[in-house]
Scaffold this active site. Structure first.
Site, mmCIF file in Angstrom:
data_model
loop_
_atom_site.group_PDB
_atom_site.id
_atom_site.type_symbol
_atom_site.label_atom_id
_atom_site.label_comp_id
_atom_site.label_asym_id
_atom_site.label_seq_id
_atom_site.Cartn_x
_atom_site.Cartn_y
_atom_site.Cartn_z
ATOM 1 N N CYS A 188 -3.882 0.747 -2.669
ATOM 2 C CA CYS A 188 -3.821 -0.540 -1.854
ATOM 3 C C CYS A 188 -2.756 -1.515 -2.361
ATOM 4 O O CYS A 188 -2.388 -1.277 -3.558
ATOM 5 C CB CYS A 188 -4.974 -1.433 -1.941
ATOM 6 S SG CYS A 188 -6.502 -0.837 -0.929
ATOM 7 N N CYS A 236 -10.497 -3.303 -4.673
ATOM 8 C CA CYS A 236 -9.331 -4.198 -5.187
ATOM 9 C C CYS A 236 -10.124 -5.618 -5.619
ATOM 10 O O CYS A 236 -9.561 -6.183 -6.773
ATOM 11 C CB CYS A 236 -8.441 -4.552 -4.038
ATOM 12 S SG CYS A 236 -7.367 -3.124 -3.635
ATOM 13 N N CYS A 277 -10.013 -5.085 0.162
ATOM 14 C CA CYS A 277 -11.027 -4.105 -0.126
ATOM 15 C C CYS A 277 -11.875 -4.243 -1.303
ATOM 16 O O CYS A 277 -11.668 -4.916 -2.176
ATOM 17 C CB CYS A 277 -10.679 -2.769 0.031
ATOM 18 S SG CYS A 277 -10.092 -1.936 -1.280
ATOM 19 N N GLU A 334 -2.710 -4.608 -3.018
ATOM 20 C CA GLU A 334 -3.153 -5.637 -4.318
ATOM 21 C C GLU A 334 -3.268 -4.830 -5.435
ATOM 22 O O GLU A 334 -2.795 -5.548 -6.783
ATOM 23 C CB GLU A 334 -4.659 -6.150 -4.027
ATOM 24 C CG GLU A 334 -4.778 -6.677 -2.799
ATOM 25 C CD GLU A 334 -5.182 -5.904 -1.408
ATOM 26 O OE1 GLU A 334 -4.608 -4.960 -1.372
ATOM 27 O OE2 GLU A 334 -5.769 -6.364 -0.655
ATOM 28 N N ASN A 373 0.916 -1.326 0.245
ATOM 29 C CA ASN A 373 0.074 0.010 0.139
ATOM 30 C C ASN A 373 1.070 1.268 0.048
ATOM 31 O O ASN A 373 2.031 1.134 0.591
ATOM 32 C CB ASN A 373 -1.090 0.017 1.225
ATOM 33 C CG ASN A 373 -0.459 -0.247 2.503
ATOM 34 O OD1 ASN A 373 0.696 -0.578 2.643
ATOM 35 N ND2 ASN A 373 -1.175 0.185 3.467
ATOM 36 N N ILE A 374 0.303 2.124 -0.751
ATOM 37 C CA ILE A 374 1.083 3.522 -0.842
ATOM 38 C C ILE A 374 0.133 4.683 -0.616
ATOM 39 O O ILE A 374 -0.776 4.996 -1.247
ATOM 40 C CB ILE A 374 1.712 3.794 -2.150
ATOM 41 C CG1 ILE A 374 2.563 2.500 -2.597
ATOM 42 C CG2 ILE A 374 2.596 5.046 -2.494
ATOM 43 C CD1 ILE A 374 2.770 2.382 -4.217
ATOM 44 N N GLU A 375 0.341 5.161 0.649
ATOM 45 C CA GLU A 375 -0.704 6.179 1.042
ATOM 46 C C GLU A 375 -0.247 7.565 0.835
ATOM 47 O O GLU A 375 0.713 7.781 0.018
ATOM 48 C CB GLU A 375 -0.878 6.187 2.443
ATOM 49 C CG GLU A 375 -1.269 4.813 3.103
ATOM 50 C CD GLU A 375 -1.833 4.696 4.479
ATOM 51 O OE1 GLU A 375 -1.018 5.643 5.222
ATOM 52 O OE2 GLU A 375 -2.326 3.809 4.808
HETATM 53 N N1 THU Z 1 -5.265 -1.494 2.278
HETATM 54 C C1 THU Z 1 -4.673 -2.526 1.828
HETATM 55 O O1 THU Z 1 -3.721 -1.927 1.073
HETATM 56 N N2 THU Z 1 -5.178 -3.529 1.207
HETATM 57 C C2 THU Z 1 -6.469 -4.138 1.694
HETATM 58 O O2 THU Z 1 -6.809 -5.251 1.397
HETATM 59 C C3 THU Z 1 -6.929 -3.341 2.875
HETATM 60 C C4 THU Z 1 -6.407 -2.103 3.064
HETATM 61 C C5 THU Z 1 -4.537 -0.375 2.976
HETATM 62 C C6 THU Z 1 -5.100 0.980 2.372
HETATM 63 C C7 THU Z 1 -4.628 1.764 3.576
HETATM 64 O O3 THU Z 1 -3.363 2.315 3.092
HETATM 65 C C8 THU Z 1 -4.384 1.002 4.686
HETATM 66 O O4 THU Z 1 -4.649 -0.293 4.261
HETATM 67 C C9 THU Z 1 -5.541 1.252 5.715
HETATM 68 O O5 THU Z 1 -6.888 0.954 5.226
#
Ligand code: THU
Length: 135
Positions: free
Chosen positions: A51, A92, A89, A53, A40-42
């Site tokens: 996310c 994804c 999520c 995935e 994940n890259i926020e």
């Molecule tokens: N996130 C994912 O990368 N994949 C998932 O299946 C669930 C959520 C990330 C998104 C965000 O950066 C952090 O987790 C919290 O929601």
């Protein structure tokens, strides 16, 4: 299976998640046997976050991959010592539905390298909307 799970844990180490503190890694197995990692890259503008995935899928699609067999996903809060099952999520799951066969594509959710659950895409995204719905 073991290699895919190992690669998901490695990918999780690369997460950029300074806002949620929830670090996720994914490893996507292509039909040709190649594996793509993703994390994940926020973003400070939260909605711009991506996310793990989708990072894996988009890397693979950019490299010309279009067919996929399975994805392993692991995630935990940075401070947590152990992993619990981390389900993908809805966005994804929809991206998976674009490229993957709902009957055969497997979603692997490990807690450890040996303790994991396996789902078919159709179980996690029943009655999905895909290109065929627009024909
Ligand atoms: N996130 C994912 O990368 N994949 C998932 O299946 C669930 C959520 C990330 C998104 C965000 O950066 C952090 O987790 C919290 O929601």
């Amino acid at each position: 299976m073991q290699e895919l799970i190992k690669r998901a844990f490695e990918a999780q180490q690369k997460a950029y998640a300074p806002y949620s503190g929830f670090q996720v890694g994914a490893a996507l197995l292509c039909e040709d046997g190649e594996i793509y990692g993703g994390c994940n890259i926020e973003n400070a503008s939260y909605g711009a976050s991506n996310c793990a995935e989708r990072t894996a899928f988009f890397r693979a699609v950019f490299d010309g991959k279009r067919k996929f067999r399975a994805i392993a996903i692991v995630g935990k809060p940075v401070k947590a010592e152990s992993f619990d099952y981390c389900a993908p999520c809805g966005i994804c799951r929809q991206v998976m539905a674009e490229f993957c066969d709902p009957e055969s594509f497997e979603i692997i959710l490990p807690r450890t390298e040996t303790d994991y659950k396996v789902y078919k895409l159709k179980e996690l995204l029943p009655l999905s909307f895909t290109a065929s719905d627009m024909e």
